[in-house]
Design a protein around this motif. Structure first.
Motif, PDB file in Angstrom:
ATOM      1  N   GLU A   1      -0.404 -46.751   2.004  1.00  0.00           N
ATOM      2  CA  GLU A   1      -1.775 -46.459   1.608  1.00  0.00           C
ATOM      3  C   GLU A   1      -2.772 -47.155   2.522  1.00  0.00           C
ATOM      4  O   GLU A   1      -3.777 -46.565   2.946  1.00  0.00           O
ATOM      5  N   GLU A   2      -2.502 -48.403   2.847  1.00  0.00           N
ATOM      6  CA  GLU A   2      -3.416 -49.139   3.726  1.00  0.00           C
ATOM      7  C   GLU A   2      -3.401 -48.560   5.142  1.00  0.00           C
ATOM      8  O   GLU A   2      -4.437 -48.495   5.800  1.00  0.00           O
TER       9      GLU A   2
ATOM     10  N   PRO B   1      -0.969 -41.042   7.205  1.00  0.00           N
ATOM     11  CA  PRO B   1       0.045 -41.911   6.618  1.00  0.00           C
ATOM     12  C   PRO B   1       1.170 -42.212   7.594  1.00  0.00           C
ATOM     13  O   PRO B   1       1.374 -41.512   8.588  1.00  0.00           O
ATOM     14  N   LEU B   2       1.901 -43.278   7.297  1.00  0.00           N
ATOM     15  CA  LEU B   2       3.086 -43.600   8.064  1.00  0.00           C
ATOM     16  C   LEU B   2       4.185 -42.584   7.782  1.00  0.00           C
ATOM     17  O   LEU B   2       4.273 -42.021   6.696  1.00  0.00           O
ATOM     18  N   TRP B   3       5.005 -42.389   8.774  1.00  0.00           N
ATOM     19  CA  TRP B   3       6.164 -41.542   8.578  1.00  0.00           C
ATOM     20  C   TRP B   3       7.113 -42.225   7.591  1.00  0.00           C
ATOM     21  O   TRP B   3       7.469 -43.401   7.780  1.00  0.00           O
ATOM     22  N   PRO B   4       7.540 -41.560   6.528  1.00  0.00           N
ATOM     23  CA  PRO B   4       8.398 -42.209   5.526  1.00  0.00           C
ATOM     24  C   PRO B   4       9.708 -42.743   6.087  1.00  0.00           C
ATOM     25  O   PRO B   4      10.315 -43.634   5.492  1.00  0.00           O
ATOM     26  N   PHE B   5      10.124 -42.228   7.236  1.00  0.00           N
ATOM     27  CA  PHE B   5      11.372 -42.710   7.843  1.00  0.00           C
ATOM     28  C   PHE B   5      11.297 -44.198   8.169  1.00  0.00           C
ATOM     29  O   PHE B   5      12.283 -44.934   8.016  1.00  0.00           O
ATOM     30  N   TRP B   6      10.105 -44.672   8.614  1.00  0.00           N
ATOM     31  CA  TRP B   6       9.970 -46.090   8.960  1.00  0.00           C
ATOM     32  C   TRP B   6      10.058 -46.976   7.721  1.00  0.00           C
ATOM     33  O   TRP B   6      10.747 -48.006   7.741  1.00  0.00           O
TER      34      TRP B   6
ATOM     35  N   PRO C   1       4.237 -31.494  -1.198  1.00  0.00           N
ATOM     36  CA  PRO C   1       5.051 -31.044  -0.061  1.00  0.00           C
ATOM     37  C   PRO C   1       4.243 -30.433   1.055  1.00  0.00           C
ATOM     38  O   PRO C   1       4.730 -30.265   2.158  1.00  0.00           O
ATOM     39  N   HIS C   2       2.987 -30.068   0.776  1.00  0.00           N
ATOM     40  CA  HIS C   2       2.171 -29.421   1.808  1.00  0.00           C
ATOM     41  C   HIS C   2       1.512 -30.425   2.747  1.00  0.00           C
ATOM     42  O   HIS C   2       0.920 -30.051   3.733  1.00  0.00           O
ATOM     43  N   LYS C   3       1.605 -31.725   2.388  1.00  0.00           N
ATOM     44  CA  LYS C   3       0.956 -32.756   3.220  1.00  0.00           C
ATOM     45  C   LYS C   3       1.923 -33.205   4.300  1.00  0.00           C
ATOM     46  O   LYS C   3       3.027 -33.639   4.017  1.00  0.00           O
ATOM     47  N   LYS C   4       1.525 -33.122   5.525  1.00  0.00           N
ATOM     48  CA  LYS C   4       2.390 -33.504   6.633  1.00  0.00           C
ATOM     49  C   LYS C   4       2.240 -34.983   6.901  1.00  0.00           C
ATOM     50  O   LYS C   4       1.161 -35.507   6.878  1.00  0.00           O
ATOM     51  N   SER C   5       3.357 -35.617   7.210  1.00  0.00           N
ATOM     52  CA  SER C   5       3.348 -37.026   7.563  1.00  0.00           C
ATOM     53  C   SER C   5       3.324 -37.154   9.067  1.00  0.00           C
ATOM     54  O   SER C   5       4.066 -36.476   9.771  1.00  0.00           O
ATOM     55  N   VAL C   6       2.442 -38.050   9.489  1.00  0.00           N
ATOM     56  CA  VAL C   6       2.283 -38.268  10.919  1.00  0.00           C
ATOM     57  C   VAL C   6       2.718 -39.674  11.223  1.00  0.00           C
ATOM     58  O   VAL C   6       2.473 -40.585  10.460  1.00  0.00           O
ATOM     59  N   GLN C   7       3.364 -39.855  12.315  1.00  0.00           N
ATOM     60  CA  GLN C   7       3.810 -41.201  12.642  1.00  0.00           C
ATOM     61  C   GLN C   7       2.610 -42.081  12.917  1.00  0.00           C
ATOM     62  O   GLN C   7       1.708 -41.665  13.588  1.00  0.00           O
TER      63      GLN C   7
ATOM     64  N   LEU D   1      11.639 -52.956  13.800  1.00  0.00           N
ATOM     65  CA  LEU D   1      10.966 -54.237  13.567  1.00  0.00           C
ATOM     66  C   LEU D   1       9.848 -54.473  14.571  1.00  0.00           C
ATOM     67  O   LEU D   1       8.821 -55.075  14.234  1.00  0.00           O
ATOM     68  N   LEU D   2      10.027 -54.014  15.812  1.00  0.00           N
ATOM     69  CA  LEU D   2       8.955 -54.131  16.801  1.00  0.00           C
ATOM     70  C   LEU D   2       7.760 -53.291  16.389  1.00  0.00           C
ATOM     71  O   LEU D   2       6.601 -53.734  16.496  1.00  0.00           O
ATOM     72  N   TYR D   3       7.997 -52.094  15.913  1.00  0.00           N
ATOM     73  CA  TYR D   3       6.913 -51.242  15.433  1.00  0.00           C
ATOM     74  C   TYR D   3       6.232 -51.855  14.216  1.00  0.00           C
ATOM     75  O   TYR D   3       5.008 -51.771  14.070  1.00  0.00           O
TER      76      TYR D   3
END
Length: 797
Positions: free
Chosen positions: A577-578, A586-591, A791-797, A92-94
């Motif tokens: 997307e924003e 992109p945001l890491w999907p974990f968040w 699947p080839h696109k890496k997600s970055v935090q 929530l802080l993030y």
């Protein structure tokens, strides 16, 4: 057709060749300008981190966490707090940090832009900040009161405070006694004088006989607890008593605190980076010194072992979950809008690291302060009861041998074999002036045997830290230094909270834009008048009601609405997307998974627990002081007292349901057919009638099929929007760009729950039917979905 990365690599040598032809001086200027810009950006980011850390190292960690941990069994509360900090606090802080970085607006306008129907969340956050600032100012006043008493030598809390008997009848009896002794004759007076002289020239002078203790209650507890309740608070026995009677020293202190805050806000003074570093590291230095000194006290090992002992059965207590969850939200400042305000002013985008750092510092500070307080509690428990009687008798015998005390105060020889309460009975049978001398020289321990649950009220931190500073040589110096640091922390937190009130209101209300100082004056005056209720004799009990029930309940509701508005209504996919447009990755999907499926259900469950505890609990208690028994007791809240919690919580959360009606009433102003078609026609003027064409210089050798080429085109449109379009693709830039003036039509519209509450979604069907650009927007959205599934696109935090 080649990908954008390949194109940028091909163009890189050309750019290097062009830049190599530039003059050397121009390159030097550019390098200096870049270094200067990076320096200011890094400085701003460092200041933001220091502000966040200073806010988390504030009163919540040093004052609130220790007494909550002591009340809830030590290790069980620590483990629960750590668990909720990982699952709720950091995500929530993030979330609030990236919202401030993304929109760069205050906590009122951020919700008006994201979900206009829930724009009242920002106003509710303002009201919560008002309540927190009221009782935070009282805690700062307590620090100021202890600071004022720190200049006395010896420190006044090291001995039992005595009350001077100034009644006329007492003075007359004293005079009559002296006259009657004078009538016995000159010879008897001389004999008495010789007897007094023989007792030692260091004996307390006869004028002290006008000083008498009110009772022996100060011997039934440690002098630090007695000083807290009797001298600092002048506490009443119940919350219903003494609300109208203000304590003079606290009233003057609250005026001084709000006057200092008023001067800071009116002059616009800001702490420099060096002062921020000093305010952050000074408490750590002092706490480490206190911890090292406390480890040499009696019972330190036992108390630390009790602090880390965890009982799994305690996890079944819903009240433990409620207090731990509420403290996580309160300590990190979630739901108050201050995090959003700090983030929108800061530079940098590594908010995952910042959120983790702030949470880690918060936890370490809380554990450090709690360790010191548990050590002091163990020391009080070990030295109470029979051990205190032995220490008192030993000290009295030494003073008698030195001639400081008369032989009349010599304890009976078998006093150590009797129960501890017989020692109090012996003191009570002494004459008044001898009672004064014995109590005055008694050590600061409790004749009554204390248990582990000793002192559970909110004044635990002040009593415990005043005990620690008394153990150092030059105790007054350490007391002054520590309470100055505590005062700076309190003022810093209070100013940060008030900035979260003043700045959004100035941007929302036009009259305050023109007269910004008027708003600061109004808030400081209202804060002073509202804080006076906490300076009454029952003020500490009212503060406990706010801190334990009212503020955690409202924070849980506000944070739950914030989380649902961002992830369920605005849409997690839309947010990603924003964030990709804003950050370039992109945001890491974990968040987003945590925000959608962990924090929202957890906050709703926590809200249910709070409501059940408040309205379905058998009895709600608060810790009060029983002056006759010289101990803390639990008193039940009356139903009318809990009614005030319902009233203030409803008043605080009222903007959330009221704002949709106001928004619905004003909706007709910008949804009229004429204005809507006019605005829509402005958007369509940017639409090119020709399909999107790649530039000729980009049409190089490619082995892609037409289907692969169209898929690659749609998956790269977001990257193109961040790098800029060429002349054939300029029509899409105004639609994809985000600006505050055209926020209603600036975002791609997902087929999700956003169509229910977001006004931007209301115009989606009409725009798709009216303009050819809608087809491209839909394909853009489809391309974004394919981009997420790639699947080839890496997600970055």
């Amino acid at each position: 057709m080649e990908s954008l990365e390949e194109l940028s690599e091909d163009e890189a040598p050309k750019e290097h060749q062009v830049s190599s032809t530039l003059p050397w001086k121009l390159n030097t200027k550019e390098i200096r300008a870049t270094k200067t810009h990076n320096y200011f950006t890094q400085t701003k980011r460092t200041e933001n981190i220091l502000v966040q850390v200073a806010f988390s190292v504030g009163l919540s960690s040093i004052w609130r966490f220790p007494y909550l941990c002591h009340r809830n069994g030590g290790g069980s509360f620590i483990l629960m707090h750590f668990f909720m900090l990982l699952l709720f606090g950091i995500p929530l802080l993030y979330m609030e940090m990236i919202m401030g970085k993304w929109l760069r607006v205050d906590n009122i306008r951020v919700w008006k832009q994201l979900t206009p129907w829930l724009g009242g969340i920002g106003y509710a956050s303002i009201l919560v900040c008002v309540m927190v600032s009221l009782y935070n100012s009282v805690i700062t006043t307590w620090s100021l009161s202890y600071l004022g008493n720190s200049f006395h030598h010896p420190l006044p809390w090291d001995q039992c405070p005595l009350v001077k008997n100034i009644t006329v009848s007492g003075e007359e009896r004293e005079r009559q006694g002296q006259k009657s002794q004078g009538r016995q004759g000159q010879q008897g007076a001389r004999a008495k004088g010789e007897e007094v002289k023989s007792r030692g020239r260091h004996q307390v002078r006869s004028y002290l006989s006008a000083w008498v203790p009110p009772d022996l209650s100060c011997l039934g507890t440690v002098s630090h607890q007695y000083f807290w309740y009797h001298t600092t608070l002048s506490a009443s026995n119940h919350i219903e008593e003494g609300v109208k009677a203000l304590v003079l020293n606290l009233s003057l202190g609250i005026f001084a605190v709000w006057f200092l805050v008023f001067l800071v806000m009116m002059t616009g003074l800001k702490m420099s980076t060096q002062m921020l570093v000093f305010s952050v590291f000074l408490p750590y230095i002092l706490l480490l010194c206190f911890l090292i000194r406390g480890l040499f006290l009696e019972g330190a090992t036992t108390s630390l072992r009790r602090m880390v002992t965890t009982e799994l059965s305690a996890w079944a207590s819903l009240d433990l979950w409620r207090q731990a969850g509420g403290h996580v939200l309160y300590s990190l400042g979630l739901g108050m809008g201050t995090i959003i305000l700090f983030s929108c002013k800061a530079g940098g985008d590594s908010y995952v690291q910042v959120a983790s750092l702030v949470a880690l510092v918060n936890l370490v500070t809380s554990l450090l302060a709690t360790s010191i307080i548990f050590i002091v509690l163990g020391f009080w428990t070990t030295t109470s009861g029979h051990a205190c009687v032995e220490q008192s008798v030993s000290k009295l015998m030494k003073l008698i041998d030195k001639g400081v005390l008369p032989q009349d105060v010599k304890p009976p020889e078998d006093i150590l074999l009797l129960p501890t309460m017989d020692y109090l009975d012996w003191i009570s049978n002494l004459p008044g002036h001898l009672q004064h001398q014995v109590i005055h020289f008694s050590p600061s321990c409790s004749i009554k045997a204390q248990k582990e649950k000793f002192m559970e009220g909110p004044g635990l931190a002040f009593a415990a830290f005043s005990q620690v500073v008394s153990l150092f040589p030059g105790a007054s110096f350490w007391a002054i230094l520590f309470f100055i640091a505590l005062l700076i922390i309190g003022l810093n937190n209070l100013i940060n909270i008030l900035e979260g009130i003043v700045f959004p209101l100035q941007n929302s209300i036009s009259i305050f834009k023109n007269y910004p100082r008027m708003l600061s004056a109004i808030i400081c005056l209202g804060g002073f008048l509202g804080s006076l209720v906490f300076t009454s004799q029952a003020g500490s009990y009212v503060m406990s009601l706010f801190d334990d029930h009212l503020v955690p309940l409202t924070l849980v509701v506000i944070v739950a609405f914030q989380n649902m508005a961002l992830t369920w209504i605005y849409g997690a996919r839309r947010l990603r997307e924003e964030m990709f447009r804003e950050l370039g990755r992109p945001l890491w999907p974990f968040w987003t998974f945590l925000w959608c499926y962990v924090t929202v259900p957890g906050l709703l469950a926590l809200l249910t627990v709070c409501l059940m505890h408040l309205y379905q609990g058998a009895h709600l208690y608060y810790t009060a002081w029983n002056s006759s028994g010289s101990q803390e007791v639990k008193q039940p809240y009356l139903h009318r007292t809990l009614g005030w919690v319902t009233f203030f919580s409803t008043l605080t959360l009222l903007p959330i349901p009221v704002h949709p009606f106001h928004h619905w009433w004003s909706l007709q102003d910008y949804t009229a057919p004429g204005s809507f078609e006019k605005l829509l026609s402005k958007k369509t003027t940017f639409v090119s009638p020709k399909p999107l064409q790649w530039p000729k210089q980009h049409s190089v050798k490619s082995s892609f099929t037409p289907q692969d080429r169209s898929r690659e085109t749609s998956s790269r449109e977001l990257s193109l929007s961040t790098r800029g379009w060429n002349q054939d693709s300029q029509w899409l830039s105004p639609i994809l760009s985000r600006s505050e003036s055209s926020s209603w039509f600036s975002l791609p519209l997902p087929a999700s729950l956003t169509s229910a509450l977001s006004t931007r979604s209301v115009s989606a069907p009409a725009s798709r039917r009216a303009t050819p650009a809608s087809t491209t927007i839909d394909s853009t959205q489809q391309g974004q979905e394919d981009h997420e599934k790639n699947p080839h696109k890496k997600s970055v935090q």
